[in-house]
Design an enzyme around this catalytic site. Structure first.
Site, PDB file in Angstrom:
ATOM      1  N   ARG A   1       1.373   5.507   5.044  1.00  0.00           N
ATOM      2  CA  ARG A   1       0.252   5.917   5.622  1.00  0.00           C
ATOM      3  C   ARG A   1      -1.242   5.369   5.353  1.00  0.00           C
ATOM      4  O   ARG A   1      -2.167   6.185   5.459  1.00  0.00           O
ATOM      5  CB  ARG A   1      -0.075   7.181   6.029  1.00  0.00           C
ATOM      6  CG  ARG A   1       1.172   7.994   6.614  1.00  0.00           C
ATOM      7  CD  ARG A   1       1.204   7.558   8.000  1.00  0.00           C
ATOM      8  NE  ARG A   1       2.267   8.334   8.790  1.00  0.00           N
ATOM      9  CZ  ARG A   1       2.962   7.749   9.727  1.00  0.00           C
ATOM     10  NH1 ARG A   1       3.039   6.461   9.932  1.00  0.00           N
ATOM     11  NH2 ARG A   1       3.789   8.508  10.221  1.00  0.00           N
ATOM     12  N   SER A   2      -1.137   4.072   4.626  1.00  0.00           N
ATOM     13  CA  SER A   2      -2.515   3.323   4.397  1.00  0.00           C
ATOM     14  C   SER A   2      -2.925   2.617   5.090  1.00  0.00           C
ATOM     15  O   SER A   2      -3.791   1.791   5.061  1.00  0.00           O
ATOM     16  CB  SER A   2      -2.218   2.669   2.795  1.00  0.00           C
ATOM     17  OG  SER A   2      -1.071   1.902   2.711  1.00  0.00           O
TER      18      SER A   2
ATOM     19  N   THR B   1      13.634  -4.081   9.652  1.00  0.00           N
ATOM     20  CA  THR B   1      14.436  -3.604   8.600  1.00  0.00           C
ATOM     21  C   THR B   1      15.201  -2.440   8.761  1.00  0.00           C
ATOM     22  O   THR B   1      16.130  -1.972   8.047  1.00  0.00           O
ATOM     23  CB  THR B   1      14.123  -4.124   7.476  1.00  0.00           C
ATOM     24  OG1 THR B   1      12.823  -3.316   7.053  1.00  0.00           O
ATOM     25  CG2 THR B   1      13.656  -5.621   6.999  1.00  0.00           C
TER      26      THR B   1
ATOM     27  N   ARG C   1       3.327   1.622  19.627  1.00  0.00           N
ATOM     28  CA  ARG C   1       2.042   1.262  19.494  1.00  0.00           C
ATOM     29  C   ARG C   1       1.969  -0.375  19.474  1.00  0.00           C
ATOM     30  O   ARG C   1       0.917  -0.949  19.847  1.00  0.00           O
ATOM     31  CB  ARG C   1       1.830   1.420  17.817  1.00  0.00           C
ATOM     32  CG  ARG C   1       0.168   1.345  17.614  1.00  0.00           C
ATOM     33  CD  ARG C   1      -0.057   1.641  15.953  1.00  0.00           C
ATOM     34  NE  ARG C   1       0.476   0.882  15.345  1.00  0.00           N
ATOM     35  CZ  ARG C   1       0.877   0.973  14.212  1.00  0.00           C
ATOM     36  NH1 ARG C   1       0.758   2.092  13.572  1.00  0.00           N
ATOM     37  NH2 ARG C   1       1.560   0.132  13.482  1.00  0.00           N
ATOM     38  N   ARG C   2       3.113  -1.206  19.382  1.00  0.00           N
ATOM     39  CA  ARG C   2       2.961  -2.617  19.750  1.00  0.00           C
ATOM     40  C   ARG C   2       3.151  -2.798  21.056  1.00  0.00           C
ATOM     41  O   ARG C   2       3.996  -2.113  21.810  1.00  0.00           O
ATOM     42  CB  ARG C   2       4.077  -3.167  19.083  1.00  0.00           C
ATOM     43  CG  ARG C   2       4.131  -3.018  17.611  1.00  0.00           C
ATOM     44  CD  ARG C   2       5.192  -3.986  16.721  1.00  0.00           C
ATOM     45  NE  ARG C   2       6.751  -3.728  17.101  1.00  0.00           N
ATOM     46  CZ  ARG C   2       7.366  -2.792  16.485  1.00  0.00           C
ATOM     47  NH1 ARG C   2       6.875  -2.075  15.648  1.00  0.00           N
ATOM     48  NH2 ARG C   2       8.440  -2.535  17.031  1.00  0.00           N
TER      49      ARG C   2
ATOM     50  N   GLY D   1       0.896  -1.178   0.072  1.00  0.00           N
ATOM     51  CA  GLY D   1      -0.003   0.138  -0.049  1.00  0.00           C
ATOM     52  C   GLY D   1       0.962   1.112   0.073  1.00  0.00           C
ATOM     53  O   GLY D   1       2.155   1.197   0.228  1.00  0.00           O
ATOM     54  N   GLY D   2       0.202   2.298  -0.342  1.00  0.00           N
ATOM     55  CA  GLY D   2       0.971   3.516  -0.139  1.00  0.00           C
ATOM     56  C   GLY D   2       1.509   3.924   1.264  1.00  0.00           C
ATOM     57  O   GLY D   2       0.916   3.275   2.316  1.00  0.00           O
TER      58      GLY D   2
ATOM     59  N   HIS E   1       6.057   3.636  16.019  1.00  0.00           N
ATOM     60  CA  HIS E   1       5.862   2.041  15.589  1.00  0.00           C
ATOM     61  C   HIS E   1       5.918   1.234  16.960  1.00  0.00           C
ATOM     62  O   HIS E   1       4.882   0.471  17.113  1.00  0.00           O
ATOM     63  CB  HIS E   1       6.276   1.437  14.490  1.00  0.00           C
ATOM     64  CG  HIS E   1       5.887   2.128  12.959  1.00  0.00           C
ATOM     65  ND1 HIS E   1       5.395   1.021  12.222  1.00  0.00           N
ATOM     66  CD2 HIS E   1       5.797   3.019  12.546  1.00  0.00           C
ATOM     67  CE1 HIS E   1       4.753   1.768  11.121  1.00  0.00           C
ATOM     68  NE2 HIS E   1       5.312   2.750  11.267  1.00  0.00           N
TER      69      HIS E   1
END
Lengths: 169, 169, 169
Positions: B12-13, B35, B53-54, B9-10, B50
């Site tokens: 922020r999709s 990565t 959020r996990r 996806g692009g 990121h």
């Protein structure tokens, strides 16, 4: 409650024409909520071409910044609204230094309570190479987030490809 | 054999969030194979958001270059792996002068033999105007080829649009 | 009447390979109508790689500008035609100062009357950030319009994602 529909796609993918058709099916006359401001000749030309394509079944109002206010002001008579488009609204918010995250959260939160239907047009701007310009990177990140918020709060989500809508949700 | 899923996806999709949800459905705890390398403040900020959020159901390992090695090292215990993302891996390979075509061929060839499931996140970078920068053109060509190889070797392929996944395969 | 198929997608999304497969299913030998001109080494290299992948079941003709003429000239023998690609044709028209709107209208209008099938390849170029370059903006607008015209006149429309076709129409 009024149905909410989000129609996204790349530039010149037929989003606006498809959104107009969907809106007029929901009711006539309809209300066109323009977020565009004619900052330059290229944009003025684009706005004029869009207006020329629409007929007398449309009433047009402008809402470059207070989109939620415009939706609430036009909610009582039941006429469907077409918002064209969310990326220009976002751009106006960013350029005027407003809090676009709060504004888009408020918009998404209010959608389920609107009584008249609303069709949103937005743009896919995040499927190209990462821009070298930091402002462009920030804008495409923000546009993706706004699209996610509104799509999640909407009943339908469509992706326009070469003039043809593809149902995502 | 473990299922392989590619989510594209692009920017922020909603790819990463959707990939995390899919991975946790496949098993918990799960392994997050990052990565990314924090080369600058913008990237460090994105990685931190990121990670925040996990939750604790994730164990994170880094694999900026030897992605196949990381997949093999984590294959025996059966926990699902989330690889986020293939385009950063490709970028790392190109920047360090490694043979990305051989590495992606080896990755695709190894997928059917992995025992634990793996969910890959990648980016659509080739739907904008042709970049003027030759390196950017080479990168988007390479990213498209890597996506094709991994998609062909995967059991499922999804395109994220405004936060919502669309099944392609 | 001959079937018309439009296959779109980002760069390196597998459009050409998928279009070749679709064309050969429609009949063999097939006619490859190349719109590319080898202006520079990068393009010459790409053309050579594309030709090397095609086998003896193809007859190749060039039509950088008069695409409709080439389609009419090859219409009588019933062999399927593959046009690769519309965006290069558009670029050639714009660079030579021809009226691309009239040419694409004529192409779309003629499609239903062609007797032999034709598969068109085109590119998604409008899903990135707005280019700073005015010519690039004009080109992506024009490409979107050409894609819409040909898609509307075609029997099928497919979007390639990571090498896999998704049916839009």
């Amino acid at each position: 409650m009024g149905k909410s529909i989000l129609i996204t796609g790349g530039v010149r993918s037929g989003k606006s024409r498809h959104a107009e058709e969907r809106t007029l099916v929901l009711g006539q006359p309809a209300i066109y909520i323009a977020t565009a401001e004619a900052h330059d000749a290229e944009m003025a030309d684009r706005i004029a071409r869009h207006q020329a394509r629409r007929g007398p079944e449309w009433r047009t109002i402008g809402a470059p910044l207070d989109l939620l206010g415009a939706l609430r002001d036009t909610d009582s008579d039941g006429a469907p609204r077409l918002v064209d488009c969310l990326t220009l609204w976002l751009s106006n918010l960013m350029l005027s230094g407003q809090d676009w995250e709060a504004a888009s959260d408020a918009l998404a939160a209010a959608l389920p309570d609107l009584r008249a239907p609303v069709v949103f047009v937005t743009n896919e701007v995040g499927a190209g190479i990462v821009p070298e310009n930091a402002l462009a990177r920030a804008f495409r990140d923000a546009a993706g987030l706004v699209n996610q918020k509104v799509a999640t709060a909407s009943d339908e989500l469509w992706l326009c490809v070469a003039g043809h809508p593809l149902k995502v949700k």
